[in-house]
Design a protein around this motif. Structure first.
Motif, PDB file in Angstrom:
ATOM      1  N   ALA A 135       2.116  10.192   6.294  1.00 12.70           N
ATOM      2  CA  ALA A 135       1.660  10.259   4.899  1.00 12.70           C
ATOM      3  C   ALA A 135       0.145  10.369   4.836  1.00 12.70           C
ATOM      4  O   ALA A 135      -0.409  11.152   4.055  1.00 12.70           O
ATOM      5  CB  ALA A 135       2.132   9.025   4.135  1.00 12.70           C
ATOM      6  N   SER A 150       2.899  13.513   0.652  1.00 10.93           N
ATOM      7  CA  SER A 150       2.607  12.296   1.415  1.00 10.93           C
ATOM      8  C   SER A 150       3.130  11.066   0.687  1.00 10.93           C
ATOM      9  O   SER A 150       3.541  10.086   1.314  1.00 10.93           O
ATOM     10  CB  SER A 150       1.101  12.172   1.667  1.00 10.93           C
ATOM     11  OG  SER A 150       0.398  11.816   0.488  1.00 10.93           O
ATOM     12  N   LYS A 153       6.593  10.505   1.627  1.00 12.30           N
ATOM     13  CA  LYS A 153       6.715   9.840   2.930  1.00 12.30           C
ATOM     14  C   LYS A 153       6.557   8.330   2.773  1.00 12.30           C
ATOM     15  O   LYS A 153       7.233   7.551   3.457  1.00 12.30           O
ATOM     16  CB  LYS A 153       5.685  10.392   3.914  1.00 12.30           C
ATOM     17  CG  LYS A 153       6.122  11.669   4.614  1.00 12.30           C
ATOM     18  CD  LYS A 153       5.187  11.994   5.755  1.00 12.30           C
ATOM     19  CE  LYS A 153       5.727  13.133   6.600  1.00 12.30           C
ATOM     20  NZ  LYS A 153       6.891  12.718   7.416  1.00 12.30           N
TER      21      LYS A 153
END
Length: 715
Positions: A135, A150, A153
């Motif tokens: 991320a 990100s 993530k």
């Protein structure tokens, strides 16, 4: 229970291979974990040669050494921000994640336990760690779409950690389970068997498309140049309803040998990762609240701090990183806000105790020397901080060397040692590629202060005055040309947009260049005393720009009293003929005769925003000197009335109104404490929900959000 989503199970480029070709026996598994932990200890000790030697000698069959390799690449990428290092880290994290998923599936299939936890838990944790690091790397990719991905993530990392945490709880433990977030598997269908052969990017793209978000994200962010506020409205997740205990339940204490090592790795890892996740999310400024809806959960700062402290008890990389996170928090965001309580105070003794133990564990590492120096700075001893930073030490990681140099530069700046500060900021441009524009700008404003001080000295040194002015002019005019080398979410960094505006503002105040000037406008005469002097940007700078930088980096809280007194003089450069006229209880105002005379020559210093900057910074300096009532009077009489309507036009200091609200809240808290909590909260909420975007909303927003958190826990 949070179930792992389909795309957490199938990332390898080919289906998992047979048991005979990929499995490791218990001895090999423990050896792989031990070697990985040993290598990561070498990284924390700034011994990269040792780390690489260990990792190169480990088996390629285990995912844990692969995670160690990715950690090394990740640290190099995040500390240096070089594009090739970011690309290398991305690839190694992909390999580590795929290997960890493979090992977890294998351990589950065989029901093979190497710890007190469920089979394969250590590998499942490795997947979460790869997601967290991934991320960060995606965020550094400078792409708006990658930056938003990100956040997904982070969401996936949370799902895994919640799965490990919740599944480890005994029904009678009395520990609250972590809150669940919607499982995207229901949207995707059970496609685990079809996911082999897809890359990480394929599976992430597939999940985003199933949620109907990818195309809209691309269109919206491209049109808005990466502005997150342009994302579609979505429902915010609820605040955490209950507190959660640190992870573990005494499992390490009930095991021994290899099992104890693996248990400690899992337990400390969950506490570290969950602690970091919750802490970061809890500090998201109000203006970026939409990120919370993308992630699906809110942060709980109390829980995060407890879990990080728990992780520090482990003598492995998780314990070291947990301490590093706590140190960065307590010497950074926690200190940025002046609204504190006994429950949120700086735990100096506890931090120093754990730091001493860690420095003993990693005696050759400059990273831990840097943390000790920061601690001393937060404790108000900037000279001791500088002494520590100046200790000769071999530093293998160039990125750590840059961090040490930056901390030196900030110490010099806060101590008003402007010549040393300027040289150190210039040196930083040779050590990393982060923000040469910022380094150059700050060096320039340091020379502005040197020029002003030399011009006011009893025994004027014309050579120094000329040199300082020339250096300031060249650096300030050059700084904007360096903007954009590094970007965040596809955009220039806010602080770079800030310095660009400042330079444009000062240039706009200069009179039109004469024909002689236009041939070489960047090197006009630097003499300010002669009748034939050519215009220089240095003479058209208003309120002390160096003190603005000091404030934004929270330097006033670190300053000794003599440095605060110097700040007071610098903020009154246009208002008093001599330092003797500047006293804390009677600082010059816009009614002073000297100011009126200066305003005839330089009308720009009468602009409402220039006056606002002067008085808001002056009030803060006085508060830190102990003149709270005097500072509040200045803030209320000279700043409180400034609103957005007064700041229309180009190059204005649009951060003054929300910052003024925040600082009035701080004064309310300083004077009345908890008795003023209601008024403090009202002012903070007004600042948090300021109806217009402003240049430094992220930096000021962190202070506002931290203050709100303190009030929440103090009520």
């Amino acid at each position: 229970m949070v179930k792992p989503v389909a795309w957490l199970r199938g990332k390898a480029s080919t289906p998992p291979t047979s048991k005979s070709s990929k499995s490791l026996n218990a001895v090999d598994e423990f050896s792989a974990l031990s070697k990985a932990l040993e290598a990561m200890d070498c990284i924390m000790a700034d011994d990269l040669e040792c780390a690489n030697t260990i990792l190169n000698g480990t088996s390629s069959k285990s995912s844990l050494p692969a995670l160690g390799r990715s950690v090394l690449s990740f640290i190099e990428a995040t500390l240096g921000f070089e594009a090739d290092k970011i690309k290398e880290a991305t690839e190694k994290l992909r390999v580590a994640e795929a290997a960890a998923l493979r090992d977890r599936l294998h351990a589950q299939k065989l029901q093979h336990k190497s710890s007190s936890f469920a089979p394969g838990t250590e590998y499942y944790l490795a997947v979460a760690e790869a997601h967290l690091m991934g991320a960060v790397v995606l965020f550094l990719s400078e792409s708006a779409i990658a930056s938003v991905k990100s956040f997904y993530k982070l969401r996936r990392a949370y799902q895994i950690l919640a799965d490990i945490y919740n599944n480890s709880l005994d029904e009678n433990s009395g520990v609250q389970k972590l809150p669940e977030i919607d499982d995207e598997k229901a949207e995707l269908g059970d496609t685990a068997d079809d996911d082999y052969g897809l890359t990480e990017e394929d599976t992430l793209d597939k999940s985003l498309d199933a949620l109907g978000l990818e195309s809209s994200l691309e269109q919206v962010l491209e049109k808005s140049e990466g502005d997150l506020s342009a994302l579609p409205e979505t429902r915010l997740p609820p605040q955490p309803a209950q507190k959660f205990k640190p992870f573990g339940n005494g499992k390490v204490g009930n095991s021994n040998g290899a099992t104890a090592v693996t248990d400690d790795y899992i337990q400390s890892g969950v506490n570290l990762c969950f602690g970091i996740l919750q802490l970061v999310i809890s500090m998201i400024p109000p203006a970026l609240g939409k990120i919370l809806s993308v992630i699906g959960f809110r942060g709980d700062r109390d829980t995060s701090i407890q879990m990080l402290w728990e992780a520090t008890s482990s003598d492995n990389i998780h314990g070291a990183l947990a301490l590093l996170t706590l140190l960065l928090y307590y010497t950074g965001p926690a200190q940025a806000c002046d609204i504190t309580s006994s429950d949120s105070s700086f735990p100096k003794d506890r931090l120093l105790t754990v730091l001493a133990r860690t420095r003993k564990r990693y005696p050759t590492s400059a990273l831990w020397m840097l943390q000790e120096a920061r601690m001393q700075g937060m404790n108000g001893d900037l000279q001791l901080s500088l002494t520590i930073l100046q200790t000769p030490m071999k530093i293998q990681m160039r990125q750590v060397e840059a961090l040490v140099e930056f901390e030196k530069a900030m110490c010099y700046l806060d101590l008003h040692e402007f010549e040393s500060a300027a040289q150190t900021f210039i040196n930083l441009t040779k050590l990393n590629s982060w923000s040469h524009a910022l380094y150059t700008y700050v060096a320039g404003v340091c020379y502005v202060e040197l020029y002003r001080a030399a011009s006011r000295a009893d025994n004027e040194d014309e050579a120094k005055i000329t040199a300082y002015k020339k250096n300031a002019e060249e650096l300030l005019l050059n700084a904007p040309s360096l903007i954009g080398k590094r970007r965040i979410i596809g955009r220039a960094m806010p602080v770079e947009l800030y310095l660009q505006r400042k330079v444009q503002k000062w240039k706009s105040w200069m009179p039109p260049a004469t024909p002689r000037d236009s041939k070489n406008s960047s090197s006009a005469s630097v003499s300010s005393t002669g009748a034939s002097a050519q215009p220089s940007i240095v003479d058209y700078i208003g309120t002390s720009p160096a003190n603005e930088i000091i404030y934004f980096w929270n330097g006033y809280k670190r300053m000794p009293r003599d440095a605060l007194e110097k700040s007071l003089l610098e903020l009154n450069y246009h208002y008093a003929t001599s330092p003797a006229e500047v006293t804390p209880v009677n600082t010059p105002t816009k009614d002073s005769e000297y100011f009126k005379e200066k305003a005839k020559q330089f009308p720009h210093i009468t602009d409402i925003d220039e006056l606002g900057v002067k008085f808001i910074l002056e009030s803060i300096v006085l508060r830190n000197m102990g003149y709270t009532e005097v500072g509040l009077k200045i803030l209320e009489s000279e700043v409180a009335h400034i609103d957005r309507n007064m700041l229309k036009g180009t190059h204005k200091e649009d951060w003054i109104p929300p910052c003024g609200l925040y600082e009035r809240a701080v004064f309310e808290w300083y004077i009345k404490g908890t008795d003023g909590a209601e008024k403090t909260l009202e002012l903070l909420n007004k600042a948090a929900h300021y109806s217009h975007e402003y240049e430094l909303n992220t930096r000021i927003g962190v202070r506002i959000q931290t203050g709100l958190e303190v009030l929440k826990t103090s009520s």
